[in-house]
Write a protein that holds these residues in place. Structure first.
Motif, short mmCIF file in Angstrom:
data_model
loop_
_atom_site.label_atom_id
_atom_site.label_comp_id
_atom_site.label_asym_id
_atom_site.label_seq_id
_atom_site.Cartn_x
_atom_site.Cartn_y
_atom_site.Cartn_z
N ILE A 37 -19.60 -82.42 62.56
CA ILE A 37 -19.98 -82.24 61.16
C ILE A 37 -20.82 -83.42 60.68
N CYS A 38 -20.37 -84.64 60.98
CA CYS A 38 -21.14 -85.82 60.57
C CYS A 38 -22.55 -85.79 61.13
N GLU A 39 -22.69 -85.45 62.40
CA GLU A 39 -24.02 -85.41 63.02
C GLU A 39 -24.88 -84.31 62.42
N LYS A 40 -24.34 -83.11 62.29
CA LYS A 40 -25.12 -81.98 61.78
C LYS A 40 -25.50 -82.16 60.31
N GLU A 41 -24.69 -82.87 59.55
CA GLU A 41 -24.95 -83.07 58.13
C GLU A 41 -25.68 -84.38 57.86
N ASN A 42 -26.07 -85.09 58.90
CA ASN A 42 -26.81 -86.36 58.77
C ASN A 42 -26.07 -87.37 57.90
N ILE A 43 -24.80 -87.52 58.15
CA ILE A 43 -23.98 -88.48 57.39
C ILE A 43 -24.30 -89.89 57.89
N SER A 154 -22.24 -76.93 58.35
CA SER A 154 -21.84 -76.95 59.76
C SER A 154 -20.37 -76.58 59.93
N ALA A 155 -19.52 -77.01 59.01
CA ALA A 155 -18.10 -76.65 59.07
C ALA A 155 -17.91 -75.17 58.77
N ILE A 156 -18.65 -74.67 57.80
CA ILE A 156 -18.59 -73.24 57.47
C ILE A 156 -19.04 -72.42 58.68
N ARG A 157 -20.12 -72.86 59.30
CA ARG A 157 -20.63 -72.14 60.48
C ARG A 157 -19.59 -72.13 61.59
N MET A 158 -18.95 -73.27 61.84
CA MET A 158 -17.94 -73.32 62.90
C MET A 158 -16.77 -72.40 62.58
N ALA A 159 -16.33 -72.38 61.33
CA ALA A 159 -15.24 -71.47 60.94
C ALA A 159 -15.66 -70.02 61.14
N GLN A 160 -16.88 -69.72 60.76
CA GLN A 160 -17.37 -68.34 60.94
C GLN A 160 -17.43 -67.97 62.42
N GLU A 161 -17.97 -68.84 63.24
CA GLU A 161 -18.09 -68.57 64.67
C GLU A 161 -16.73 -68.38 65.33
#
Length: 165
Positions: A37-43, A154-161
């Protein structure tokens, strides 16, 4: 980011949970989802570091709660976890501002009404992603949590997948 320090914390937390593979694998999975999540969201790097350190120690209150009270519900974890997290991070020489933030999140990680900060939010989302399966949450409960709590795409996508496809 000091990945060596995070690795040391991982090993120290594994030692803390020695013999409890379920708890060790739980925090490893939460840490992995947090990193993604941190990487995908550019934290930013500091927030990522705090998030990953928190993911490693977020459930240390469980062991104390079980020993002291015979159970370890969310409130007990929030009550007992910060002191243990402070000790683990302090022993490894983490900066005091990082220790304070990690302890704050550990002390609130089962409180979803006032999530303050990206680090706190990401930890909660990652913990939910793992708990959905580990706790065998029904589909409606997963949908409800994702809709009410998740904000990072990214977290929403992972939950959906994993659960909602």
């Amino acid at each position: 980011m000091d990945t060596q320090k995070l690795n040391e914390l991982t090993l120290k937390t594994m030692e803390f949970f020695k013999g409890d593979a379920k708890r060790i694998q739980h925090f490893i999975k939460v840490n992995s989802f947090s990193r993604i999540i941190c990487e995908k969201e550019n934290i930013d790097e500091k927030t990522t570091f705090i998030t990953l350190a928190t993911a490693i120690v977020h459930d240390v209150g469980i062991r104390v709660g079980e020993r002291m009270y015979g159970h370890s519900n969310g409130k007990i974890q929030e009550q007992e976890g910060p002191a243990v997290a402070r000790e683990l991070l302090g022993d490894l020489g983490f900066d005091s501002d990082v220790i304070d933030r990690v302890a704050f999140i550990v002390g609130h990680h089962h409180t979803y009404s006032d999530i303050q900060g990206e680090d706190y939010r990401i930890l909660v989302e990652a913990d939910f992603l793992v708990n959905f399966l580990e706790d065998e949450i029904a589909l409606e409960g997963i949908k409800n949590a994702v809709n009410k709590i998740f904000v990072h795409q990214s977290a929403i996508r992972m939950a959906q997948e994993m659960f909602l496809s």
